[in-house]
Motif scaffolding. Structure first.
Motif, PDB file in Angstrom:
ATOM      1  N   ILE A 225       0.872  -1.179   0.000  1.00 61.12           N
ATOM      2  CA  ILE A 225       0.000   0.000   0.000  1.00 61.12           C
ATOM      3  C   ILE A 225       0.906   1.225   0.000  1.00 61.12           C
ATOM      4  O   ILE A 225       1.658   1.452   0.949  1.00 61.12           O
ATOM      5  N   ALA A 226       0.861   1.964  -1.103  1.00 60.52           N
ATOM      6  CA  ALA A 226       1.698   3.156  -1.233  1.00 60.52           C
ATOM      7  C   ALA A 226       0.806   4.396  -1.255  1.00 60.52           C
ATOM      8  O   ALA A 226       0.666   5.087  -0.263  1.00 60.52           O
ATOM      9  N   CYS A 227       0.159   4.654  -2.400  1.00 56.18           N
ATOM     10  CA  CYS A 227      -0.697   5.846  -2.469  1.00 56.18           C
ATOM     11  C   CYS A 227      -2.012   5.632  -1.730  1.00 56.18           C
ATOM     12  O   CYS A 227      -2.590   6.570  -1.192  1.00 56.18           O
ATOM     13  N   GLY A 228      -2.516   4.408  -1.761  1.00 60.79           N
ATOM     14  CA  GLY A 228      -3.787   4.114  -1.099  1.00 60.79           C
ATOM     15  C   GLY A 228      -5.002   4.671  -1.805  1.00 60.79           C
ATOM     16  O   GLY A 228      -6.101   4.683  -1.242  1.00 60.79           O
TER      17      GLY A 228
ATOM     18  N   GLU B 226      -3.665   5.047  -7.568  1.00 63.36           N
ATOM     19  CA  GLU B 226      -2.883   5.795  -8.546  1.00 63.36           C
ATOM     20  C   GLU B 226      -1.514   5.205  -8.861  1.00 63.36           C
ATOM     21  O   GLU B 226      -0.884   5.628  -9.823  1.00 63.36           O
ATOM     22  N   CYS B 227      -1.026   4.260  -8.074  1.00 68.70           N
ATOM     23  CA  CYS B 227       0.383   3.850  -8.266  1.00 68.70           C
ATOM     24  C   CYS B 227       0.559   2.388  -8.673  1.00 68.70           C
ATOM     25  O   CYS B 227       1.620   2.007  -9.158  1.00 68.70           O
ATOM     26  N   GLY B 228      -0.423   1.548  -8.433  1.00 74.59           N
ATOM     27  CA  GLY B 228      -0.336   0.149  -8.846  1.00 74.59           C
ATOM     28  C   GLY B 228       0.461  -0.756  -7.918  1.00 74.59           C
ATOM     29  O   GLY B 228       0.603  -1.951  -8.193  1.00 74.59           O
ATOM     30  N   ALA B 229       0.972  -0.232  -6.814  1.00 69.28           N
ATOM     31  CA  ALA B 229       1.797  -1.066  -5.923  1.00 69.28           C
ATOM     32  C   ALA B 229       1.003  -2.210  -5.293  1.00 69.28           C
ATOM     33  O   ALA B 229       1.571  -3.226  -4.895  1.00 69.28           O
ATOM     34  N   CYS B 230      -0.311  -2.048  -5.229  1.00 65.11           N
ATOM     35  CA  CYS B 230      -1.166  -3.041  -4.575  1.00 65.11           C
ATOM     36  C   CYS B 230      -1.851  -3.966  -5.582  1.00 65.11           C
ATOM     37  O   CYS B 230      -2.811  -4.652  -5.230  1.00 65.11           O
ATOM     38  N   THR B 231      -1.351  -3.997  -6.811  1.00 64.97           N
ATOM     39  CA  THR B 231      -2.047  -4.742  -7.879  1.00 64.97           C
ATOM     40  C   THR B 231      -2.172  -6.233  -7.559  1.00 64.97           C
ATOM     41  O   THR B 231      -1.197  -6.889  -7.192  1.00 64.97           O
TER      42      THR B 231
ATOM     43  N   ALA C  22      -5.890  -3.229  -5.322  1.00 56.07           N
ATOM     44  CA  ALA C  22      -6.562  -3.786  -4.135  1.00 56.07           C
ATOM     45  C   ALA C  22      -6.898  -2.713  -3.110  1.00 56.07           C
ATOM     46  O   ALA C  22      -7.804  -2.902  -2.297  1.00 56.07           O
ATOM     47  N   CYS C  23      -6.189  -1.581  -3.165  1.00 55.25           N
ATOM     48  CA  CYS C  23      -6.449  -0.529  -2.173  1.00 55.25           C
ATOM     49  C   CYS C  23      -7.779   0.161  -2.400  1.00 55.25           C
ATOM     50  O   CYS C  23      -8.345   0.745  -1.472  1.00 55.25           O
ATOM     51  N   THR C  24      -8.263   0.131  -3.646  1.00 47.71           N
ATOM     52  CA  THR C  24      -9.530   0.815  -3.949  1.00 47.71           C
ATOM     53  C   THR C  24     -10.661  -0.177  -4.210  1.00 47.71           C
ATOM     54  O   THR C  24     -11.736   0.219  -4.652  1.00 47.71           O
TER      55      THR C  24
HETATM   56  S1  FES Z   1      -1.493   1.635  -3.194  1.00 48.59           S
HETATM   57 FE1  FES Z   1      -1.310   2.852  -4.975  1.00 48.59          FE
HETATM   58  S2  FES Z   1      -2.830   2.001  -6.279  1.00 48.59           S
HETATM   59 FE2  FES Z   1      -3.093   0.919  -4.435  1.00 48.59          FE
END
Ligand code: FES
Ligand code: FES
Length: 166
Positions: free
Chosen positions: A36-39, A42-47, A57-59
């Motif tokens: 979880i980066a941007c939450g 917007e960043c895709g880290a939680c894909t 997954a964060c949204t």
């Molecule tokens: S943490 Fe950045 S898109 Fe989910």
């Protein structure tokens, strides 16, 4: 309680309101590869993959997920060549974005990348993975890793088909 199917196994999770899939995976199931980066999508880290498609997954409210969820942990075997290629080519530095990159690329490699010529393949990977932000690399090694694995798999399939035809 809500039933999710995660990495091939059904699991009962506590998913009240808009509790995110990322929170459930990381906090309750110990699947911490999705970062979880941007939450905020917007960043895709939680894909992760939901029914084979990349999702942030964060949204994604866990309670709304009906399809099968696959995380980087569950895709470890399928993505072994890709992860090795990332390591060999220096496609990551801090590695925070890497699980999301690998999950997204795993979905792409299942699709039609093999049918494209090299330039189209690069363009397709760049376009498809533009939502997977990396703060460290210049993306070149990431794109080349994904394309290199696509080419390797095409070559392996050709060898296997030749053997089968003999
Ligand atoms: S943490 Fe950045 S898109 Fe989910
Ligand atoms: S390797 Fe550091 S954010 Fe991508």
């Amino acid at each position: 309680m809500h039933t999710l199917v995660v990495n091939g196994s059904p699991v009962e999770v506590d998913a009240p309101g808009l509790r995110s899939l990322a929170d459930v995976l990381r906090g309750d199931l110990g699947l911490t590869a999705a970062k979880i980066a941007c939450g905020r999508g917007e960043c895709g880290a939680c894909t992760v993959l939901v029914d084979g498609l990349p999702r942030t997954a964060c949204t994604t409210p866990a309670a709304l997920v009906r399809g099968e969820v696959w995380t980087s942990e569950g895709l470890a075997q399928e993505s072994a060549d890709l992860r090795a290629r990332f390591a060999d080519t220096g496609a990551f530095q801090c590695g925070f974005c890497t699980p999301g990159q690998v999950v997204h690329a795993t979905a792409l490699l299942r699709g039609g990348l093999a049918d494209l010529d090299p330039d189209e393949r690069r363009a397709c990977v760049r376009r498809a993975m533009s939502g997977n932000i990396c703060r460290c690399t210049g993306y070149q090694a990431i794109v080349e890793s994904v394309c290199g694995v696509a080419e390797d798999r095409v070559a392996e399939d050709r060898v296997a088909a030749d053997r089968a035809a003999r």
